[in-house]
Design an enzyme around this catalytic site. Structure first.
Site, short mmCIF file in Angstrom:
data_model
loop_
_atom_site.label_atom_id
_atom_site.label_comp_id
_atom_site.label_asym_id
_atom_site.label_seq_id
_atom_site.Cartn_x
_atom_site.Cartn_y
_atom_site.Cartn_z
N HIS A 184 -38.79 0.09 4.79
CA HIS A 184 -37.99 0.76 5.81
C HIS A 184 -36.59 0.17 5.89
O HIS A 184 -35.98 0.05 6.97
CB HIS A 184 -38.69 0.65 7.18
N GLY A 234 -34.83 0.74 -1.19
CA GLY A 234 -34.52 -0.49 -0.46
C GLY A 234 -33.62 -1.44 -1.24
O GLY A 234 -34.04 -2.01 -2.23
N VAL A 285 -31.06 -1.00 -3.19
CA VAL A 285 -30.48 -0.58 -4.47
C VAL A 285 -29.00 -0.27 -4.28
O VAL A 285 -28.62 0.54 -3.43
CB VAL A 285 -31.22 0.65 -5.03
#
Length: 385
Positions: free
Chosen positions: A274, A309, A311
């Protein structure tokens, strides 16, 4: 004088307290630092995805920027998401024909063909960055032929988002949070997704309780989904029977749950914490993908595995693909790029496509579909632990 062994024992402490760079120092302050607060530098001066964060932080008001930027608690997982890719080094090959690499970037996601192995992850409230909000993502994704997954808690209505498509051939998935004790409301959400032509449901499962977001709490921009959520594998089967669309699970964070997803016939999952916004000390998607590769690599063949997440570079995408991840999602970079509107989102997509291609070329990968784990040294040989 301290012995070498004693010095080594102190190294993790020293590295753990190193300064954190929200974006790397690549000369942006020297080049663009005179840009007035509340204005954006020219789009052609944005040379990489981290630049969009820098520009958005100076352009947006503090609460809107904080809404996108915040992480859980001390934000160690947010930080780790960004830094984890630097722990692992490439093993480049040379004397390889890489001249056709750009033609190999295309991929399929649940049988739908796209121009590149990355997608725009669901992120709420795009209107905080631009008045056209999620419509910019729909249009840019359509023009660049990548997947966009609208968030349920969007600025625009589901109908307004669907209306932004140039034609019905554009493939989108719909992300959902669900009141799992209210079947009537759930059925309405699922029926809307089918009516509007989405091709899959993305059910976020890493938000079982409210996120512990200290930064967000200071500015009143905390999580929209604050309830304790009842969610089990039995509920997944019930949900799957309520729609004709495939249901993807977003937020898987352990190899055990990937095994259970395969056992329960989930067609695809998204490895995600998340964006580090729910549970601090949760693992990055790269760490989970590596865990799968080491303990149960057959899972990459049993269901489609995506990841998001942290990147920010083409090299980051390559490291996930090398482990067996089929496609990679990005959220915050596109939310920041949206400050420029649809042109900013398109520019972000084009920058990442280009980086994937040239980084793959320099890695000695002539065909992106042939990348595998042999191109990376998976021992933790980075700068920090």
């Amino acid at each position: 004088m301290l012995s070498s062994l004693a010095l080594l024992s102190l190294l993790p402490v020293a590295l753990a307290t190193r300064p954190f760079l929200n974006e790397p120092d690549t000369g942006i302050e020297e080049a663009l630092g005179e840009t007035a607060t509340g204005t954006l530098p020219d789009l052609d001066q944005i040379v990489g995805l981290p630049d969009f964060d820098w520009a958005a932080r100076r352009y947006l008001n503090l609460s809107d920027y904080t809404y996108y930027r915040n992480g859980a608690a001390g934000e160690w997982s947010y930080r780790n998401n960004l830094e984890v890719f630097g722990r692992f080094r490439f093993r480049p090959r040379v004397m390889v024909d890489i001249t056709n690499i750009e033609s190999t970037l295309s991929t399929s996601i649940l049988g739908h063909n796209f121009s590149a192995p990355f997608f725009i992850s669901p992120a709420a409230s795009a209107g905080r960055a631009h008045p056209d909000a999620e419509a910019n993502f729909v249009k840019a994704a359509g023009e660049e032929n990548i997947l966009y997954i609208p968030a349920l808690y969007a600025t625009l209505s589901v109908d307004e988002i669907a209306a932004a498509k140039e034609d019905d051939s554009q493939v989108t998935f719909q992300q959902v949070y669900l009141d799992t004790l209210n079947d009537t409301a759930t059925q309405a959400i699922l029926d809307d997704a089918e009516r509007l032509g989405h091709k899959a449901i993305v059910f976020t499962v890493d938000s079982a309780a409210d996120g512990n977001r200290h930064r967000a709490a200071r500015f009143g921009v905390g999580s929209t989904d604050t309830a304790y959520t009842y969610s089990t594998w039995d509920y997944y089967h019930k949900l799957s029977n309520m729609t004709s669309l495939p249901v993807i699970l977003k937020g898987i964070q352990s190899v055990e749950d990937v095994k259970l997803a395969a056992k329960n016939n989930v067609p695809a999952i998204i490895l995600s914490n998340h964006g580090g916004r729910q549970l601090d000390s949760s693992p990055s998607s790269l760490e989970v993908a590596l865990e799968i590769h080491q303990e149960a690599p057959e899972l990459f063949e049993q269901l489609e595995i995506y990841a998001d997440g942290g990147v920010r570079y083409g090299a980051d995408v390559l490291k996930l693909l090398a482990l067996g991840v089929k496609a990679v999602g990005l959220g915050r970079p596109f939310m920041y790029a949206n400050a420029y509107g649809v042109d900013g989102v398109k520019h972000a997509i084009q920058l990442l496509k280009h980086e994937i291609a040239i980084d793959a070329g320099n890695l000695g990968v002539g065909d992106l579909s042939k990348i595998d784990a042999s191109y990376i040294k998976w021992a933790n040989n980075g700068w920090f632990s």
